[in-house]
Scaffold this active site. Structure first.
Site, PDB file in Angstrom:
ATOM      1  N   GLU A  74      -4.948  -8.024  -1.113  1.00  0.00           N
ATOM      2  CA  GLU A  74      -6.067  -8.578  -0.187  1.00  0.00           C
ATOM      3  C   GLU A  74      -6.896  -7.935  -0.283  1.00  0.00           C
ATOM      4  O   GLU A  74      -7.402  -6.776  -1.452  1.00  0.00           O
ATOM      5  CB  GLU A  74      -5.384  -7.192   0.786  1.00  0.00           C
ATOM      6  CG  GLU A  74      -4.352  -7.073   1.629  1.00  0.00           C
ATOM      7  CD  GLU A  74      -3.493  -5.967   2.689  1.00  0.00           C
ATOM      8  OE1 GLU A  74      -4.375  -5.299   3.429  1.00  0.00           O
ATOM      9  OE2 GLU A  74      -2.367  -5.740   3.447  1.00  0.00           O
ATOM     10  N   GLU A  87       1.093  -1.186   0.303  1.00  0.00           N
ATOM     11  CA  GLU A  87      -0.266   0.242  -0.250  1.00  0.00           C
ATOM     12  C   GLU A  87       1.174   1.384   0.060  1.00  0.00           C
ATOM     13  O   GLU A  87       0.883   2.268   0.919  1.00  0.00           O
ATOM     14  CB  GLU A  87      -1.153   0.131   1.111  1.00  0.00           C
ATOM     15  CG  GLU A  87      -1.809  -1.448   1.433  1.00  0.00           C
ATOM     16  CD  GLU A  87      -3.150  -0.238   2.624  1.00  0.00           C
ATOM     17  OE1 GLU A  87      -3.269   0.025   2.650  1.00  0.00           O
ATOM     18  OE2 GLU A  87      -4.102  -1.846   1.897  1.00  0.00           O
TER      19      GLU A  87
END
Length: 586
Positions: free
Chosen positions: A316, A197
């Site tokens: 994810e 991220e």
């Protein structure tokens, strides 16, 4: 992940997850046992893992062979140590259980910063490196593909790149140089992921994309130069924020083309439409808006990446604050089941490999049992087939009223409705229920029988069965309009005595007399579940949090409307005066 990003785009995967996305599934229950009840004689087939020789094939085939995948969340990524966020140390038995449950790969997030010198030469502690190697080896010994990354470092120090460019870049290179050297001879079933991220402080997206490209390119160069199996190892490159917005995807594609390396994989994350994912702004249902957010996301991924031969690993997925077994459920179970059912379908049709984020939510790491078999079975079923659903998984019957026929809308998702069952007993068409198109109506006669003595709560459960996938469970529930009482409190919060009487809280709306929104989320009257308010069902109370009461205007009465899943609403008034708070009914 710290979760300081734009909430509509991404989800954090760190301190906030374990204690309310804070610093925090029957051992080896198989899907087939539950699926057998979907339709008499029907059984879903679990995916079969291709042989490791698939690695000699195209990268897109290797990534396909990794489906489905699972995240070892809140473990080696925990701060400061492996057990700091509530999970026990990972061991071989955990990977044995994951493999037995049908997973073909695992993502092992690792935060390196707490085990690394913060100044040059940024040496990683040998004990920590050995521990990471041990965990990776256990997973590979079970025949699982493994994704290894740099995780919470992304917000701990990499995010400082705009103001400390040279030092951050040097540390990033030093980190990956050491990881690459230690794992250079590991089997090709190990993949490296550049950065979890990616985010950069005080930057525009355009600037952030430039920094992300710079890190991805540096990662690629030094891993390839490290030799051994790293010369051809599959490398995962994230978009900015691992977000699947079109501009981020386009920029990643351009970078991958510039690197001219066939052994690259794109990675993004998906946690759904944000208001639904956390239950804010009235996002209580997996409605058309949430569905469109999902279909649009996977359409972009398919059109931009997988249809062009670029493999995609959804590193994810899940919902931001659900399930959370330390707090009341923000998302109603049936709505969550619909979300996960469609996500599996969208990913399959887009040819995306999916990695379930599991910080503590799904598998109990101590017992190695799934916490909620119904939820994990829906996820597992979605790997291979679609399941039918309905507009709701509950029929609420007011105890104070005469029972009448009730109608739900079926969504067979391409399948065929077979009928209703209560346990092993099939309900009688015509007498117990009727079907007109997609409208399923349970008769007053059937509901009267199912409600029994009409005690508050779930009286009976029936299943709508389809010709494939899992049955849709419908809970026949008796309720009456909840009753709240007057209460007093202070800036630590207010506990409102509440008789729920069989009902469940959906959301809370808060406004002032002048039309302004009351509460910490001032852009919507519908406050965030468990952040501004929370039900305490065992304690017969509704909690107004410190965060909520401290956001109130002084001496300005706020009108709260509690919305319940039955459709009932209850109005309540709250006034803060200095350090004291009073709540009154109506």
């Amino acid at each position: 992940m710290k979760g300081t990003h734009n909430p509509t785009r991404r989800r954090g995967s760190g301190p906030g997850r374990l204690l309310g996305l804070l610093v925090a599934l029957v051992a080896a229950i198989g899907l087939t046992g539950t699926t057998a009840f979907a339709v008499p004689g029907h059984r879903d087939t679990s995916p079969t893992r291709p042989p490791l020789s698939a690695l000699a094939a195209a990268p897109v085939d290797t990534v396909a062979a990794m489906q489905p995948s699972w995240n070892l969340g809140n473990t080696l990524d925990a701060i400061p140590d492996e057990t700091s966020w509530g999970n026990p140390p990972a061991d071989k038995a955990l990977f044995d259980a994951i493999k037995a449950q049908g997973f073909r790969s695992v993502r092992i997030p690792v935060t390196w910063s707490g085990h690394q010198s913060s100044t040059a030469p940024y040496t990683i502690d040998a004990t920590w490196m050995n521990r990471v190697k041990q965990v990776v080896d256990w997973a590979q010994a079970d025949g699982l593909y493994v994704v290894l990354n740099v995780h919470h470092d992304s917000w701990q120090w990499i995010a400082d790149m705009p103001t400390d460019h040279d030092n951050v870049l040097a540390r990033f290179k030093a980190t990956w140089t050491q990881i690459a050297a230690r794992f250079r001879d590991s089997p090709q079933t190990l993949l490296f992921e550049s950065n979890n991220e990616p985010q950069f402080n005080n930057t525009t997206d355009a600037q952030g994309n430039q920094y992300n490209n710079e890190l991805n390119t540096a990662f690629h160069t030094l891993v390839r130069q490290s030799g051994g199996n790293n010369a051809t190892r599959l490398l995962m490159l994230p978009t900015l924020h691992t977000n699947a917005a079109q501009d981020f995807l386009d920029i990643l594609v351009a970078e991958m083309k510039s690197l001219n390396d066939p052994n690259l994989v794109a990675t993004v994350h998906y946690y759904g439409y944000w208001p639904f994912s956390v239950n804010i702004a009235g996002g209580t249902q997996y409605d058309a808006t949430s569905q469109k957010d999902m279909t649009d996301t996977f359409t972009r991924i398919r059109n931009t990446l997988t249809s062009k031969g670029i493999p995609v690993y959804l590193g994810e997925f899940g919902l931001l604050s659900y399930p959370d077994y330390f707090h009341p459920a923000r998302v109603e179970l049936g709505e969550a089941l619909k979300y996960f059912e469609q996500l599996g379908y969208e990913a399959r049709t887009a040819k995306v490999t999916t990695a379930l984020w599991d910080a503590f939510n799904f598998m109990n790491r101590t017992t190695l049992q799934w916490r909620d078999p119904a939820l994990i079975n829906q996820i597992k079923s979605s790997w291979t087939t679609r399941s039918g659903t309905a507009s709701s998984d509950r029929i609420f019957l007011a105890k104070s009223s005469t029972i009448t026929a009730r109608t739900l809308t079926l969504n067979p998702n391409g399948g065929s409705f077979l009928g209703l069952w209560q346990g092993s007993t099939m309900l009688a068409p015509g007498r117990d229920y009727t079907v007109s198109g997609t409208q399923l109506t349970l008769t007053a006669t059937a509901l009267t029988r199912l409600a029994g003595n009409r005690a508050y709560g779930v009286n009976a459960t029936v299943e709508a069965r389809f010709n494939r996938g899992l049955p849709w469970k419908i809970q026949v529930t008796t309720y009456d309009r909840p009753v709240l009482s007057n209460a007093t409190g202070n800036t630590d919060g207010v506990t409102v005595p509440t008789q729920f009487r069989g009902d469940l809280l959906a959301t809370m709306e808060a406004t002032y007399a002048d039309g302004g929104n009351a509460g910490p989320t001032d852009w919507t009257p519908y406050q965030e579940f468990n952040e501004a308010f929370s039900p305490d069902y065992p304690g017969n109370a509704l909690l107004l949090t410190s965060k909520f009461v401290n956001s109130l205007r002084d001496n300005a009465q706020a009108t709260l409307v509690f919305h319940f899943w039955s459709g009932a609403t209850v109005t309540y008034r709250v006034t803060k005066s200095g350090g004291s708070v009073t709540g009154t009914v109506g």
